[in-house]
Enzyme design. Structure first.
Site, PDB file in Angstrom:
ATOM      1  N   HIS A 205      -2.210   1.099   7.114  1.00 20.13           N
ATOM      2  CA  HIS A 205      -2.525   1.104   5.687  1.00 20.13           C
ATOM      3  C   HIS A 205      -2.591   2.544   5.208  1.00 20.13           C
ATOM      4  CE1 HIS A 205      -4.215  -0.091   1.869  1.00 20.13           C
ATOM      5  NE2 HIS A 205      -5.338   0.586   2.079  1.00 20.13           N
TER       6      HIS A 205
ATOM      7  N   ASP B  72      -8.125   3.236  -3.812  1.00 17.33           N
ATOM      8  CA  ASP B  72      -7.172   2.318  -3.193  1.00 17.33           C
ATOM      9  C   ASP B  72      -6.702   1.300  -4.222  1.00 17.33           C
ATOM     10  OD1 ASP B  72      -5.694   0.659  -1.547  1.00 17.33           O
ATOM     11  OD2 ASP B  72      -7.119   0.791   0.110  1.00 17.33           O
TER      12      ASP B  72
ATOM     13  N   CYS C 257       0.806  -1.227   0.000  1.00 18.19           N
ATOM     14  CA  CYS C 257       0.000   0.000   0.000  1.00 18.19           C
ATOM     15  C   CYS C 257       0.834   1.271   0.000  1.00 18.19           C
ATOM     16  CB  CYS C 257      -0.971  -0.004   1.176  1.00 18.19           C
ATOM     17  SG  CYS C 257      -0.188   0.093   2.822  1.00 18.19           S
TER      18      CYS C 257
END
Length: 252
Positions: A105, A117, A67
Site C-alpha cells: 500500500h 490517505d 492506492c
C-alpha cells in the site's frame, strides 16, 4: 500538473495557504469526488504510474483508481499547493497479526504531522495526526496511530489494525513492481471482482460487482442490480464514470 483542473475535479477553489484546514478540506473533497476503484483490472486496461497518465485518467477522464494511483497523484497536487509530502510504503494487515509485504500500500505523510490517505477505500475521511497516540474520532471510525517495531507505525480503525507504515520516504517509481503485481498476480484480491467506492457525506456508497451498497448512520442498504444497463447506469449516476461495458474479473 494543471492544478486548476485538478481542483475543479474535486470541487474546490485553490487554498489561500497550505495549512491544516485546507489539507482537511482537500482530503475529504478528493474522497467524495474521486472513487477508489479497481475497474482497470477488470476492463483489461494497463495501469501506469506515470504522472501524466495518472492525471489523464483521474482528472481528464474522470476515473478513480487504487492506492498507487490516487495517493500517487494526490501527493503531486499537495506538493504543488505548498505542502511537504513523503510517499511511504505500507504493509496491509491480513488478519491474525500478519501483515502483507512492503509496498502493499502507498500512504502519505504530509508536513511531517499528518497521515493522509485517499486511496484505501473505507478509511478516515480526514488526515490523522502522526504524533498523537490518542484515539482520533473521524466520520470513518475511531482511529489510533500506534508505535510498531523498528520505528514503523500501525494504523488502527475501530480497534483493528489496518496497515503498518514505514516512515522512509519513497519515490513513486518504487511502487511500480507492486502495482504490476497487484494487477497480474492471480491471488491478488484486486482481481477477485470490480469495486468502486467513494465518500457520500459521512458515509460511503459502493458498487461491488452488481451490489450497490449505501451507508447511512452506521447502517447500510444493499440493492442487487439485475442487468448490465443498471450496472452501467450506477457507475454513471453515482460515480460519474462512463463505461461501454460491465467490468468482469480477468478470465471470467
Amino acid at each position: 500538473m494543471d492544478v486548476t483542473a485538478y481542483l475543479d475535479r474535486i470541487g474546490l477553489p485553490r487554498p489561500a495557504t497550505p495549512d491544516d484546514d485546507s489539507l482537511r478540506a482537500l482530503s475529504w473533497a478528493h474522497q467524495a469526488a474521486v472513487p477508489f476503484e479497481n475497474l482497470s483490472i477488470h476492463l483489461g486496461e494497463p495501469i501506469s504510474l506515470d504522472p501524466a497518465d495518472l492525471f489523464d485518467k483521474v482528472v481528464r477522464r474522470r476515473r478513480g483508481g487504487f492506492c498507487y494511483e490516487l495517493n500517487g497523484l494526490f501527493a503531486l497536487l499537495l506538493a504543488d499547493l505548498g505542502h511537504a509530502v513523503d510517499r511511504v510504503a505500507s504493509r496491509v494487515h491480513r488478519g491474525e497479526g500478519r501483515f502483507g509485504p512492503l509496498f502493499d500500500h502507498l500512504a502519505l505523510i504530509v508536513d511531517g504531522r499528518w497521515v493522509v490517505d485517499v486511496g484505501f477505500g473505507r478509511h478516515s475521511s480526514y488526515p490523522l495526526r502522526l504524533d498523537s497516540r490518542d484515539e482520533q474520532v473521524d466520520p470513518g471510525g475511531r482511529f489510533r496511530v500506534i508505535e510498531a517495531d523498528g520505528g514503523d507505525l500501525d494504523i488502527y480503525r475501530d480497534g483493528e489494525p489496518q496497515y503498518r507504515i514505514e516512515r522512509r520516504p519513497r519515490d513513486l517509481l518504487d511502487f511500480e513492481p507492486a502495482c504490476w503485481w497487484q494487477q497480474t498476480w492471480p491471488g491478488s484480491h484486486f482481481r477477485t471482482g470490480p469495486v468502486c467506492s467513494r465518500l457520500d457525506g459521512d458515509d460511503r456508497i459502493t458498487l461491488s460487482g452488481r451490489r450497490l451498497i449505501r451507508g447511512s448512520g452506521g447502517a447500510s442498504t444493499e440493492t442487487v442490480l439485475d442487468s448490465d444497463e443498471a450496472v452501467l447506469a450506477a457507475y454513471r449516476t453515482h460515480f460519474g464514470i462512463e463505461l461501454d461495458r460491465v467490468p468482469e474479473p480477468p478470465g471470467s
